[in-house]
Design an enzyme around this catalytic site. Sequence first.
Site, PDB file in Angstrom:
ATOM      1  N   CYS A 156      31.477 -20.343  73.164  1.00  0.00           N
ATOM      2  CA  CYS A 156      30.980 -20.862  71.937  1.00  0.00           C
ATOM      3  C   CYS A 156      31.729 -22.104  71.652  1.00  0.00           C
ATOM      4  O   CYS A 156      31.347 -23.429  71.315  1.00  0.00           O
ATOM      5  CB  CYS A 156      30.889 -19.987  70.934  1.00  0.00           C
ATOM      6  SG  CYS A 156      30.475 -20.664  69.134  1.00  0.00           S
ATOM      7  N   CYS A 157      33.443 -22.102  71.889  1.00  0.00           N
ATOM      8  CA  CYS A 157      34.003 -23.268  71.605  1.00  0.00           C
ATOM      9  C   CYS A 157      33.631 -24.236  72.698  1.00  0.00           C
ATOM     10  O   CYS A 157      33.688 -25.437  72.267  1.00  0.00           O
ATOM     11  CB  CYS A 157      35.541 -22.928  71.920  1.00  0.00           C
ATOM     12  SG  CYS A 157      36.234 -21.887  70.760  1.00  0.00           S
ATOM     13  N   CYS A 164      36.610 -23.505  62.914  1.00  0.00           N
ATOM     14  CA  CYS A 164      35.190 -23.011  62.434  1.00  0.00           C
ATOM     15  C   CYS A 164      35.475 -21.895  61.298  1.00  0.00           C
ATOM     16  O   CYS A 164      36.310 -21.079  61.526  1.00  0.00           O
ATOM     17  CB  CYS A 164      34.306 -22.605  63.555  1.00  0.00           C
ATOM     18  SG  CYS A 164      34.117 -24.186  64.603  1.00  0.00           S
ATOM     19  N   CYS A 190      41.389 -22.832  71.873  1.00  0.00           N
ATOM     20  CA  CYS A 190      39.839 -22.985  72.109  1.00  0.00           C
ATOM     21  C   CYS A 190      39.568 -23.594  73.324  1.00  0.00           C
ATOM     22  O   CYS A 190      38.636 -23.754  73.993  1.00  0.00           O
ATOM     23  CB  CYS A 190      39.235 -23.478  70.993  1.00  0.00           C
ATOM     24  SG  CYS A 190      39.960 -25.208  70.760  1.00  0.00           S
TER      25      CYS A 190
END
Length: 253
Positions: A121-122, A203, A231
Amino acid sequence: MSAIDLYARATAGFDERVANALRLLTEAAATHGAGIVQSTSLGVEDMVVTDLIARHRLPIALATLETGALHPETVALIGRITAHYGLAVEVFKPREEAVVHFVKTNGAEAMYQSLELRKACCGVRKMEPLARMLAGRTAWVTGLRREQSNARGEVPFSEPDDAGRTKLNPLADWSWADVWHYVQLHQVPYNPLHDQFMPSIGCAPCTRAIAVGEDFRAGRWWWEQDGAKECGLHVKHDDAEQAPVSSLIGDRA
């Protein structure tokens, strides 16, 4: 009580640390010209760097990653920078089709399911946009400090990144007290979430407030073991496992 009330205090050597940070930024701007950019996370350290750039009229571009999953308070800082300093901020967003595909394949809460999916996702939301931000650049500036975590305990003032660009960390030797003392002295705008015990803000799904006695970055990816809490933006590929961009939208783990 605000973060300024809680943390700001003058400490020995503060003026020297400010002067050194300014010297590093000034020399880098002269060396790299249009090739240098501040990659701001919009956290308080990066707001201090932005203030130094603006206050001393240094020709360093400002850019940020708008991941599509930031808190509204964080996104609002982009406009506040322009209003306060009169400087434009380049905004780099993830590719919409990549985000849609990732969420459709892995779910909206994939980051909680495994470390691999969280890093994926990062990768979609941060790493790919960062690559576009740095394309054609020869240097970038961050707000990294040695005090932030054990993993950052030896952050140098300047280092080459994986692509051979110069990565400048002018606040490497600053303390948390230094950062907030500077904010207090110069009325630097900052994310109001810092007043809610969020020293490190990423986030929204991956950030929570910390409790008294917890580490600085304990509120980031709090469901993971401490060693995993990066990340990829500030981790060299030979230092940690990182999912390649080509695998970021694969099957659910």
